[in-house]
Design an enzyme around this catalytic site. Structure first.
Site, mmCIF file in Angstrom:
data_model
loop_
_atom_site.group_PDB
_atom_site.id
_atom_site.type_symbol
_atom_site.label_atom_id
_atom_site.label_comp_id
_atom_site.label_asym_id
_atom_site.label_seq_id
_atom_site.Cartn_x
_atom_site.Cartn_y
_atom_site.Cartn_z
ATOM 1 N N ASP A 103 0.821 -1.213 0.000
ATOM 2 C CA ASP A 103 0.000 0.000 0.000
ATOM 3 C C ASP A 103 0.851 1.258 0.000
ATOM 4 O O ASP A 103 0.389 2.328 -0.345
ATOM 5 C CB ASP A 103 -0.879 0.078 1.255
ATOM 6 C CG ASP A 103 -1.590 -1.223 1.499
ATOM 7 O OD1 ASP A 103 -1.790 -1.561 2.668
ATOM 8 O OD2 ASP A 103 -1.896 -1.892 0.504
ATOM 9 N N HIS A 145 -2.699 7.300 9.190
ATOM 10 C CA HIS A 145 -2.284 5.924 9.470
ATOM 11 C C HIS A 145 -0.790 5.779 9.741
ATOM 12 O O HIS A 145 -0.372 4.758 10.277
ATOM 13 C CB HIS A 145 -2.640 5.001 8.299
ATOM 14 C CG HIS A 145 -4.107 4.872 8.047
ATOM 15 N ND1 HIS A 145 -5.025 4.492 8.999
ATOM 16 C CD2 HIS A 145 -4.821 5.103 6.914
ATOM 17 C CE1 HIS A 145 -6.234 4.476 8.472
ATOM 18 N NE2 HIS A 145 -6.148 4.834 7.213
ATOM 19 N N GLY A 153 -1.266 2.379 5.099
ATOM 20 C CA GLY A 153 -2.478 2.927 4.509
ATOM 21 C C GLY A 153 -2.294 4.176 3.674
ATOM 22 O O GLY A 153 -3.008 5.162 3.843
ATOM 23 N N ASP A 180 -12.766 10.771 8.966
ATOM 24 C CA ASP A 180 -12.478 9.883 7.835
ATOM 25 C C ASP A 180 -13.249 8.564 7.985
ATOM 26 O O ASP A 180 -13.579 8.150 9.092
ATOM 27 C CB ASP A 180 -10.961 9.602 7.853
ATOM 28 C CG ASP A 180 -10.452 8.974 6.557
ATOM 29 O OD1 ASP A 180 -9.821 9.691 5.770
ATOM 30 O OD2 ASP A 180 -10.705 7.761 6.366
ATOM 31 N N TYR A 308 -11.657 9.440 -2.459
ATOM 32 C CA TYR A 308 -11.160 8.870 -3.721
ATOM 33 C C TYR A 308 -12.085 9.178 -4.887
ATOM 34 O O TYR A 308 -11.785 8.824 -6.021
ATOM 35 C CB TYR A 308 -10.926 7.368 -3.527
ATOM 36 C CG TYR A 308 -10.009 7.172 -2.347
ATOM 37 C CD1 TYR A 308 -10.528 6.914 -1.063
ATOM 38 C CD2 TYR A 308 -8.638 7.384 -2.447
ATOM 39 C CE1 TYR A 308 -9.711 6.829 0.041
ATOM 40 C CE2 TYR A 308 -7.809 7.289 -1.338
ATOM 41 C CZ TYR A 308 -8.350 7.020 -0.100
ATOM 42 O OH TYR A 308 -7.528 6.963 1.007
#
Ligand SMILES: CN(c1ccc(C(=O)NO)cc1)S(=O)(=O)c1ccc(-c2ccccn2)s1
Ligand SMILES: [Zn+2]
Length: 379
Positions: A103, A145, A153, A180, A308
């Site tokens: 990631d 993160h 993340g 979030d 996103y």
């Protein structure tokens, strides 16, 4: 100084600092999972004429000493080495131990980008500490993160933790709110053992959903016990329930913790239409949540995060920016470089989704009761 009559917070409109420059936008546009998003967000804010109503602050890369306020030098050394062009095999093995794979691939230049974004969050925090602004905004920040010695993340440097540590040099008690879709685990971990920073995260918590932490039992340890609050939620969360939960929990938090400054991560991946396809939120849910915090009239740092669906994320953060400026915006998206992204309705606000709401009222009541018991009765 702050005691001049006309300078009293409740009389004048609030001073909003907006941290950006072309280099920050260009570098942020390179982030793999949100390519081009920084430009889309900034362009929409500019197209609505909001830049002239804010105090514009140009950032620079964070100083290494600021980054090392939180991160380990071993991790940062590795991130820097992997970010340099030289593909020195030696560092590739270490990459694994520092989470710099899958990631969080360490692509060339990632260290400069993450440092610049962190520098912007530091500049924003300093604007509040120096009483230069009442609200400071960095929409390229919010990477919740990242751990002390591990990328996670899509997050490489935890700009939020660094910004909170900067604020703590001035403010005794700082409240962190994470809106979030995902649990703000990196920030929670950083402050789980202190009573000086309270972290409150509202997020989806379900088997196999990233990062997997953030159940309501997760409430801090030692001196930090009860200074960690988690509000785990299921798919299908709607505006009404989300906003009333945020107001109910933050109302208790505000009364019991009495913060002197607030940092809010405004990740927009809980919006309907996001590829994460989890909550049914419209932009109003995040605008109303931030407005509730703004009404406390405390120094407030607003940061971005997930999101996103680029157009919806830009809509959300533009609407929040207008809300703290008390500016009413026309609902029609202005003509500008990214206008085509806003079709077919070309409107500023988004509507709620109609995914099945898996949140049972009894569960939400239990979460609220758990928060009340811990914060009001310390049990
Ligand atoms: C690494 N993951 C994260 C981490 C952090 C986030 C985040 O937004 N945190 O705030 C999202 C996904 S992950 O494993 O859940 C995913 C990787 C890629 C994902 C994806 C990609 C496209 C569409 C839907 N999901 S989810
Ligand atoms: Zn997220």
């Amino acid at each position: 100084e702050t005691n001049k009559e006309n300078d009293r917070r409740d009389e004048r409109s609030c001073r909003v600092a907006y941290v950006f420059n072309e280099e920050l936008i260009k570098l942020s546009d390179e982030l793999p999972k949100i390519k081009g998003r920084a430009s889309i967000v900034h362009s929409l804010i500019r197209s609505y004429g909001l830049l002239s109503k804010m105090r514009l602050i140009s950032p620079h890369k964070a100083k290494l000493t600021d980054i090392l306020l939180f991160h380990s030098s071993e991790y940062i050394d590795c991130l820097q080495k992997l970010s340099d062009e030289d593909d020195d095999e030696k560092w590739m093995e270490e990459a694994e131990t520092f989470g710099l794979t899958y990631d969080c691939p360490a692509y060339p230049g990632i260290f400069d980008t993450a440092s610049y974004i962190t520098g912007a969050s530091v500049k924003a925090a300093q604007a509040l500490s120096h009483n230069y602004a009442d609200v400071a905004i960095n929409w390229t920040g919010g990477w919740h993160h990242a751990k002390r010695d591990e990328a996670a993340g899509f997050c490489y440097i935890n700009d939020i933790v660094v910004a909170i540590l900067i604020l703590r040099q001035k403010f005794d008690k700082v409240l962190y709110v994470d809106l979030d879709l995902h649990h703000g685990d990196g920030v929670e971990d950083a402050f789980c053992a202190t009573s000086k920073v309270m972290t409150v995260s509202f997020h989806k918590h379900a088997p196999g959903f990233f990062p997997g932490t953030g159940s309501s039992d997760d409430c801090g340890m030692g001196k930090g016990q009860y200074y960690t609050v988690n509000v785990p939620l299921q798919d299908g969360m709607n505006d009404e329930n989300f906003v009333s939960l945020v107001k109910r929990v933050l109302g208790t938090v505000y009364k019991s913790f009495k913060p002197q400054a607030v940092v809010c991560q405004c990740g927009a991946d809980g919006l309907d239409g996001d590829p994460m396809a989890s909550f049914n939120l419209s932009t109003d849910a995040l605008v109303d949540s931030v407005q509730f915090i703004t009404n406390w009239k405390l120094p407030l740092l607003l940061l971005g995060g997930g999101g996103y669906n680029m157009a919806n994320t830009a809509r959300c953060w533009t609407a929040i920016t207008a809300s703290v400026l008390k500016e009413k915006l026309p609902s029609d998206i202005p003509e500008h470089r990214f206008f085509p992204l806003y079709g077919p309705d070309y409107e500023l606000t988004t509507s709620q989704g109609n995914r099945i709401d898996r949140n049972k009222d009894s569960h939400l009541q239990n979460v609220i009761a758990a928060v009340d018991n811990r914060l009001l009765h310390g049990s």
